[in-house]
Design an enzyme around this catalytic site. Structure first.
Site, mmCIF file in Angstrom:
data_model
loop_
_atom_site.group_PDB
_atom_site.id
_atom_site.type_symbol
_atom_site.label_atom_id
_atom_site.label_comp_id
_atom_site.label_asym_id
_atom_site.label_seq_id
_atom_site.Cartn_x
_atom_site.Cartn_y
_atom_site.Cartn_z
ATOM 1 N N ASP A 278 42.238 77.457 24.869
ATOM 2 C CA ASP A 278 41.171 76.701 24.225
ATOM 3 C C ASP A 278 40.566 75.781 25.297
ATOM 4 O O ASP A 278 41.162 75.575 26.364
ATOM 5 C CB ASP A 278 41.772 75.873 23.076
ATOM 6 N N LYS B 90 21.574 68.400 22.299
ATOM 7 C CA LYS B 90 22.959 67.932 22.478
ATOM 8 C C LYS B 90 23.637 68.676 23.626
ATOM 9 O O LYS B 90 24.328 68.071 24.447
ATOM 10 C CB LYS B 90 23.729 68.093 21.168
ATOM 11 N N ASP C 42 38.059 72.590 24.501
ATOM 12 C CA ASP C 42 37.928 71.191 24.075
ATOM 13 C C ASP C 42 39.266 70.638 23.606
ATOM 14 O O ASP C 42 39.876 71.177 22.680
ATOM 15 C CB ASP C 42 36.887 71.072 22.963
ATOM 16 N N LYS D 107 26.916 72.723 15.502
ATOM 17 C CA LYS D 107 25.866 72.916 14.484
ATOM 18 C C LYS D 107 26.466 72.766 13.091
ATOM 19 O O LYS D 107 25.895 72.092 12.225
ATOM 20 C CB LYS D 107 25.228 74.315 14.657
ATOM 21 N N THR E 89 37.169 79.674 22.641
ATOM 22 C CA THR E 89 36.695 78.344 22.235
ATOM 23 C C THR E 89 35.545 78.437 21.253
ATOM 24 O O THR E 89 34.808 79.429 21.250
ATOM 25 C CB THR E 89 36.230 77.543 23.477
ATOM 26 N N THR E 90 35.383 77.413 20.444
ATOM 27 C CA THR E 90 34.219 77.385 19.561
ATOM 28 C C THR E 90 33.007 76.772 20.251
ATOM 29 O O THR E 90 31.893 76.863 19.749
ATOM 30 C CB THR E 90 34.467 76.573 18.274
ATOM 31 N N ASN F 144 28.624 75.039 27.978
ATOM 32 C CA ASN F 144 29.520 73.886 28.118
ATOM 33 C C ASN F 144 30.776 74.257 28.905
ATOM 34 O O ASN F 144 31.306 73.443 29.669
ATOM 35 C CB ASN F 144 29.937 73.358 26.744
HETATM 36 C C1 XBP Z 1 35.709 72.535 19.648
HETATM 37 C C2 XBP Z 1 34.581 72.292 18.751
HETATM 38 C C3 XBP Z 1 33.228 72.226 19.291
HETATM 39 C C4 XBP Z 1 32.894 70.999 20.060
HETATM 40 C C5 XBP Z 1 31.410 70.923 20.299
HETATM 41 O O1 XBP Z 1 36.805 73.116 18.902
HETATM 42 O O2 XBP Z 1 34.755 72.186 17.558
HETATM 43 O O3 XBP Z 1 32.349 72.257 18.218
HETATM 44 O O4 XBP Z 1 33.291 69.857 19.337
HETATM 45 O O5 XBP Z 1 30.882 72.081 20.860
HETATM 46 P P1 XBP Z 1 37.972 73.949 19.617
HETATM 47 P P2 XBP Z 1 29.481 72.683 20.372
HETATM 48 O O6 XBP Z 1 38.535 73.110 20.719
HETATM 49 O O7 XBP Z 1 38.979 74.171 18.522
HETATM 50 O O8 XBP Z 1 37.406 75.264 20.130
HETATM 51 O O9 XBP Z 1 28.585 71.542 20.032
HETATM 52 O O10 XBP Z 1 28.978 73.481 21.563
HETATM 53 O O11 XBP Z 1 29.776 73.542 19.165
HETATM 54 MG MG MG Z 2 40.474 72.274 20.938
#
Ligand code: XBP
Ligand code: MG
Length: 258
Positions: free
Chosen positions: A13, A89, A15, A58, A126-127, A132
């Site tokens: 993952d 953003k 983030d 989003k 990752t989402t 990013n």
């Molecule tokens: C990460 C997220 C993402 C970020 C923002 O989750 O939920 O939405 O917060 O990224 P994870 P975007 O670590 O579980 O993958 O604004 O590009 O969606």
């Molecule tokens: Mg995460």
């Protein structure tokens, strides 16, 4: 036969796992986009922590809009408004990361380099938006860092975000691997649920927003990967553990092949 296959791939993952991006990265970028659009929206640290229950930027914005102004959020144009806010953003987030606002968590660089040297296969699930990921890896590990990863599954390549398993399934398909051949690294309950639902075992390294979440059944729940002089603390299966998560540890815990 009792023979269990070895694991040859690590799926990360981004983030919260590779870096603490949410509070000082994504949150700040959302607020900059809101201010720029003339909106009165502002997500403080605590509010943002609650909003993290909804993954995807989003999706998170639309959820917030539905909470504070259900009628406005029902307007057919709301989806496009959210998409435009999200483009802005993303631009702010990439700039923040390029400026060096976010560093990797302790042990991440060490483990990635160790795994690469041992010819383990590496991937990302990752989402967050692909741009990013490119920005974060480039700013922290240099331009060549992207090449460490054989497959990068990110953002809208799947219709449903974590805790849905789709992004992990997408990565497994692109690597032609079974879940039992891989190990996932996650930081959040939503991420861990996604990995688990895809059939993957996971090492969970929680951070600022996720330390209090529940990870019962996860292979490990630690406060990080640890570095020499700065060991990780937590549990592996049912047992308390402290140390440095390296390939020796992963081969003990999860038959990762070195
Ligand atoms: C990460 C997220 C993402 C970020 C923002 O989750 O939920 O939405 O917060 O990224 P994870 P975007 O670590 O579980 O993958 O604004 O590009 O969606
Ligand atoms: Mg995460």
């Amino acid at each position: 036969m009792g023979m269990q296959c070895k694991r040859e791939a690590l799926i990360f993952d981004v983030d919260g796992t590779l870096a603490e991006t949410e509070r000082d990265g994504h949150r700040v970028a959302f607020n900059q986009a809101f201010a720029e659009a003339g909106l009165q929206w502002h997500w403080d640290v605590e509010t943002y922590g609650r909003l993290l229950a909804v993954t995807g930027g989003k999706e998170r914005m639309l959820h917030y809009w539905q909470q504070i102004d259900p009628q406005g959020a029902r307007d057919p144009r709301a989806i496009e408004t959210v998409a435009e806010l999200h483009r802005r953003k993303t631009a702010h987030y990439v700039r923040l990361v390029d400026e060096g606002a976010i560093g990797l968590r302790p042990g991440v660089r060490r483990l990635l380099n160790e795994a690469h040297a041992a010819r383990l296969r590496l991937a990302i699930a990752t989402t967050t938006t692909p741009e990013n990921v490119v920005a974060l890896l480039g700013a922290t590990m240099g331009r060549d860092a992207l090449a460490l990863f054989e497959v990068i599954g990110a953002g809208d390549v799947v219709p449903r975000k974590k805790p849905d398993p789709a992004i992990y399934t997408w990565v497994l398909e692109h690597m032609h691997l079974e879940p039992s051949q891989c190990l996932a690294f996650e930081d959040s309950r939503n991420g861990w649920l996604a990995a688990r639902a895809a059939g993957l075992d996971a090492i969970v390294t929680t951070g600022a927003y996720t330390a209090e979440e529940s990870f019962e059944g996860a292979l490990a729940h630690l406060d990080g990967l640890g570095e020499p002089g700065e060991p990780a603390i937590g549990r592996v299966r049912e047992d308390a553990w402290s140390g440095i998560v390296d390939l020796d540890a992963l081969s003990d815990w999860a038959r990762v092949q070195t």
